[in-house]
Design an enzyme around this catalytic site. Structure first.
Site, short mmCIF file in Angstrom:
data_model
loop_
_atom_site.label_atom_id
_atom_site.label_comp_id
_atom_site.label_asym_id
_atom_site.label_seq_id
_atom_site.Cartn_x
_atom_site.Cartn_y
_atom_site.Cartn_z
N THR A 127 1.16 6.86 -10.75
CA THR A 127 -0.03 6.04 -10.90
C THR A 127 0.20 5.09 -12.06
OG1 THR A 127 -2.33 6.10 -11.72
CG2 THR A 127 -0.95 7.97 -12.24
N GLN A 151 -12.73 8.48 -14.81
CA GLN A 151 -12.48 7.06 -15.06
C GLN A 151 -13.79 6.28 -15.13
OE1 GLN A 151 -9.94 5.77 -11.86
NE2 GLN A 151 -8.06 6.51 -12.81
N CYS A 163 -0.72 -1.55 -9.56
CA CYS A 163 -1.40 -0.40 -8.97
C CYS A 163 -0.49 0.09 -7.87
CB CYS A 163 -2.77 -0.79 -8.43
SG CYS A 163 -3.59 0.54 -7.53
N THR A 164 -0.20 1.37 -7.83
CA THR A 164 0.80 1.86 -6.90
C THR A 164 0.44 1.64 -5.44
OG1 THR A 164 -0.18 4.06 -7.26
CG2 THR A 164 1.84 3.56 -8.45
N GLU A 165 -0.85 1.44 -5.14
CA GLU A 165 -1.25 1.20 -3.75
C GLU A 165 -1.06 -0.25 -3.30
OE1 GLU A 165 -3.26 4.92 -4.94
OE2 GLU A 165 -3.26 2.92 -5.83
#
Length: 234
Positions: free
Chosen positions: A83, A52, A196-198
């Site tokens: 993700t 990334q 964002c999954t977090e």
């Protein structure tokens, strides 16, 4: 019940949430001792993050394509990427398999459209906020997408990579996210996408007075719909 193949590890913190949510959703729907038929392949996030940061997206896509084939060989009947950011390279996954692949932005935007959302704030990694692969997907559903300023994006991204993916939940960071969302409300956002999954580890609907769309939970619901035969996925 169809077997869900999960490409995880980006980060493993959010993958844990995916596994828990999928099993909770199956238990809630089927009751008793039911749990999900699923297979998880957890990649080394350090490798993916390096791709990334160096702009080597094709290599990251090829890596996820390899993982997809392994999940398929192991018996997966459906693929999901746990993700948001790596949906930038979902084409690599879709091209390597004939299995259904559920796109997290489509699942989220479909729910938002059903709720008649017109404009939304998007928080996520810098890649998700800056680039068009996610925003443009949501905009196809006639939903306007508003993102933070460049300075805000940097701090939002830093909190994700320096805290959330490491499992650190900081109240000052939570307040900063809420402050950014409040400003985006002034710009016309009537909802917010936790892109964002977090981020869902830090803030949720109880923190805000506008609709919050936690992409990981919506993604899970769509995957379980398909696994239990409630919907078809082309």
């Amino acid at each position: 019940m169809r077997t869900i193949g999960i490409i995880g590890g980006m980060s493993w913190e959010s993958t844990v949430s995916y596994y828990q949510e999928i099993n909770r959703e199956v238990k809630n729907r089927l009751g008793g001792l039911h749990s999900a038929e699923c297979i998880i392949y957890s990649v080394d996030f350090a490798e993916i993050e390096r791709y990334q940061s160096e702009g080597r997206w094709s290599e990251s896509g090829e890596r996820l394509a390899e993982v997809t084939k392994k999940l398929e060989s192991a018996g997966a009947e459906l693929i999901i990427l746990a993700t948001n950011t790596m949906h930038k390279v979902i084409d690599y996954v879709e091209e390597i398999t004939d299995l259904p692949v559920i796109h997290i932005a489509d699942a989220t935007a479909e729910k938002m459209k059903g709720d008649r959302v017109h404009s939304t704030a998007l928080l996520g990694t810098k890649y998700t906020m800056e680039q068009g692969f996610y925003k443009d997907r949501v905009r196809k559903y006639s939903i306007d997408v508003i993102v933070p300023t460049e300075e805000e994006q940097k701090r939002v991204n830093d909190i994700i990579f320096n805290e959330l993916v490491l499992g650190e939940l900081n109240q000052q960071s939570k307040q900063y996210y809420l402050q950014v969302i409040e400003r985006l409300k002034q710009d016309g956002a009537d909802s917010v996408i936790l892109g964002c999954t977090e981020i869902g580890l830090l803030i949720n609907q109880t923190s805000l007075d506008i609709p919050v769309y936690d992409t990981s939970k919506i993604h899970v619901q769509k995957a379980v719909d398909y696994a239990l035969g409630s919907i078809n996925v082309n």
